[in-house]
Write a protein that holds these residues in place. Structure first.
Motif, mmCIF file in Angstrom:
data_model
loop_
_atom_site.group_PDB
_atom_site.id
_atom_site.type_symbol
_atom_site.label_atom_id
_atom_site.label_comp_id
_atom_site.label_asym_id
_atom_site.label_seq_id
_atom_site.Cartn_x
_atom_site.Cartn_y
_atom_site.Cartn_z
ATOM 1 N N ASN A 139 -3.202 0.997 9.215
ATOM 2 C CA ASN A 139 -4.254 0.076 8.792
ATOM 3 C C ASN A 139 -4.250 -0.184 7.279
ATOM 4 N N ALA A 140 -3.055 -0.425 6.740
ATOM 5 C CA ALA A 140 -2.950 -0.736 5.304
ATOM 6 C C ALA A 140 -3.341 -2.198 5.075
ATOM 7 N N ASN A 141 -3.808 -2.469 3.874
ATOM 8 C CA ASN A 141 -4.150 -3.832 3.443
ATOM 9 C C ASN A 141 -2.892 -4.584 3.052
ATOM 10 N N ASP A 142 -2.921 -5.916 3.157
ATOM 11 C CA ASP A 142 -1.732 -6.690 2.764
ATOM 12 C C ASP A 142 -1.325 -6.438 1.315
ATOM 13 N N GLY A 157 16.221 10.392 8.724
ATOM 14 C CA GLY A 157 16.769 9.704 7.546
ATOM 15 C C GLY A 157 15.964 8.500 7.103
ATOM 16 N N VAL A 158 14.731 8.382 7.580
ATOM 17 C CA VAL A 158 13.879 7.283 7.124
ATOM 18 C C VAL A 158 12.419 7.736 7.132
ATOM 19 N N GLY A 159 11.728 7.375 6.071
ATOM 20 C CA GLY A 159 10.312 7.735 5.940
ATOM 21 C C GLY A 159 9.646 6.666 5.097
ATOM 22 N N ALA A 160 8.453 6.950 4.615
ATOM 23 C CA ALA A 160 7.779 5.938 3.801
ATOM 24 C C ALA A 160 6.734 6.564 2.889
ATOM 25 N N LEU A 161 6.423 5.806 1.848
ATOM 26 C CA LEU A 161 5.300 6.155 0.986
ATOM 27 C C LEU A 161 4.342 4.974 0.960
ATOM 28 N N TYR A 162 3.091 5.233 1.346
ATOM 29 C CA TYR A 162 2.041 4.226 1.223
ATOM 30 C C TYR A 162 1.465 4.341 -0.189
ATOM 31 N N ILE A 163 1.315 3.198 -0.846
ATOM 32 C CA ILE A 163 0.747 3.171 -2.201
ATOM 33 C C ILE A 163 -0.407 2.184 -2.203
ATOM 34 N N LYS A 164 -1.585 2.647 -2.532
ATOM 35 C CA LYS A 164 -2.766 1.764 -2.558
ATOM 36 C C LYS A 164 -2.582 0.670 -3.619
ATOM 37 N N GLU A 165 -3.154 -0.474 -3.303
ATOM 38 C CA GLU A 165 -3.009 -1.707 -4.091
ATOM 39 C C GLU A 165 -2.717 -1.538 -5.598
ATOM 40 N N ASP A 166 -3.613 -0.840 -6.297
ATOM 41 C CA ASP A 166 -3.457 -0.811 -7.756
ATOM 42 C C ASP A 166 -2.940 0.542 -8.264
ATOM 43 N N LYS A 167 -2.291 1.300 -7.392
ATOM 44 C CA LYS A 167 -1.882 2.659 -7.790
ATOM 45 C C LYS A 167 -0.364 2.820 -7.904
ATOM 46 N N ILE A 168 0.304 1.747 -8.284
ATOM 47 C CA ILE A 168 1.767 1.758 -8.399
ATOM 48 C C ILE A 168 2.230 2.897 -9.321
#
Ligand SMILES: Cc1ncc(COP(=O)(O)O)c(C=O)c1O
Length: 396
Positions: A58-61, A210-221
């Motif tokens: 449920n991430a934001n665009d 061999g594949v994963g992900a990192l979710y990064i909130k909108e302004d937290k680059i």
């Protein structure tokens, strides 16, 4: 019979996931960044996979989900990236985590300690969970990041992520959660909770390795650690793992679809296995059932070395574990058991059984039978075992 009860280490690739990935090895194998059709024909599948990932948590665009090679990479990126952004180039010098994190978190923090960063490793109670007041009191003006797992890989215990998120927001501190053991087992919604960064690996929820992900909130680059061809909007360079991404997307979609099944069927099987094993004298399980992921049991059977039990199980075709897979070649006691206060001899008895949506009733029947036989055999030859009704309370 072969029974796989080590699903917290890795899982079988769901056949639908495998089918979805297959065309991207030998048919549509182009580099997505190439300008010709071999490249561009991979785009629809990549877009679909990214949509499945965004929907799954449920991430934001406007948020970012950056594909990495595994949760270990995502975790190292957050912890070391925060170092560059807020410690090396900022005015913070403190990170908070827990004593029971996966080695990916602990070792990344230990590395930062060698650079002078202060790290607080929060202790856990006998259920393997932190106290929220201790977290609150540990946050200072210098704290750059709180990194606390969503669910523990050994015990399955689920941390109070919503409350932790609230505390971090109140105190204006960045919050990363390692959700590697949570995806596909409990609902993960990054909008319902105050999470700035979230890590996961596809192979823990019936996707490929061999594949994963990192979710990064909108302004937290955060600072990119892999510089190069500017893939993934420049956040993580490197040619895209097309089959891996397509597989992870499908695996995420199926994981979310199967959440109810996990909560009903997988949990029912787990509970039956647990209840039967607890009938063996001198056994105990870490953490209450309700607070655990539906698939996990960390059991201690007095007088029986975890490795000895694994040996008997392996001979009978059953795969289990004594701790996290990364540490399983070392004959060490279970670090999470030690963190909850178990003495060394007890920590050596840890046996982790982790089920999946592919586990069957017959497999559970067979496992109960084999473990009972192994206990009889191993206790008969153990010189240290003697019956003590209240033994585990005195040891914890
Ligand atoms: C909680 C947790 N975090 C991180 C990891 C690391 O995952 P990977 O080995 O896929 O990088 C694992 C794997 O066991 C895990 O259980």
């Amino acid at each position: 019979m072969r029974v796989y009860l080590d699903n917290n280490a890795t899982t079988i690739v769901d056949p639908y996931v495998f089918e979805t990935m297959a065309p991207y090895f030998c048919e549509m194998y182009g580099n997505p960044n190439s300008l010709h059709e071999f490249g561009s024909e991979t785009h629809p599948a990549l877009r679909c996979a990214m949509d499945q990932l965004y929907t799954g948590i449920n991430a934001n665009d406007n948020d970012d989900i950056v594909v990495t090679s595994c949760a270990t990479e995502s975790i190292n990126w957050v912890i070391k990236g925060i170092y560059f952004d807020h410690i090396f180039n900022g005015d913070k010098n403190h990170i908070i985590t827990t004593e029971v994190e996966h080695p990916a978190v602990i070792q990344a923090c230990r590395f930062l300690e060698t650079l002078g960063v202060k790290v607080t490793y929060l202790p856990v109670n006998s259920d393997g969970i932190i106290e929220l007041d201790t977290l609150r009191e540990s946050i200072t003006q210098e704290t750059a990041l709180v990194s606390i797992m969503w669910a523990n890989n050994e015990t399955g215990m689920i941390f109070p992520i919503e409350e932790i998120g609230k505390i971090c927001k109140e105190k204006d501190v960045l919050f990363h959660t390692d959700a590697t053991q949570a995806i596909g087992k409990v609902p993960v919604d990054v909008q319902k909770t105050n999470i700035d960064y979230l890590s996961f690996s596809a192979h823990k929820f019936h996707g490929p390795k061999g594949v994963g992900a990192l979710y990064i909130k909108e302004d937290k680059i955060i600072t990119s650690l892999l510089s190069g061809g500017e893939q993934m909007s420049g956040l993580r360079s490197g040619t895209l793992n097309v089959p891996g991404i397509v597989g992870m997307g499908k695996a995420m979609e199926l994981a979310v679809e199967n959440l109810d099944f996990e909560k009903s069927n997988v949990m029912k099987l787990r509970d039956r296995l647990e209840d039967e094993l607890l009938k063996i004298p001198d056994t105990f399980v870490v953490g209450t059932k309700k607070q655990r992921t539906p698939n996990t049991i960390l059991i201690s059977i007095k007088g029986i070395e975890g490795e000895a039990m694994l040996w008997d199980l392996n001979k009978a075709g059953i795969a289990a574990s004594t701790g996290s897979a990364c540490a399983s070649e070392a004959l060490e006691s279970n670090p999470v058991m030690e963190a909850i206060g178990a003495e060394a001899d007890l920590a050596h008895t840890a046996l982790r059984l982790s089920l999946s949506r592919f586990t069957t009733n017959e497999e559970i029947d067979y496992t109960i039978d084999i473990i009972n036989k192994a206990v009889k055999r191993l206790r008969a030859i153990s010189s240290t075992y003697s019956y003590a009704p209240d033994w585990h309370n005195s040891k914890l």
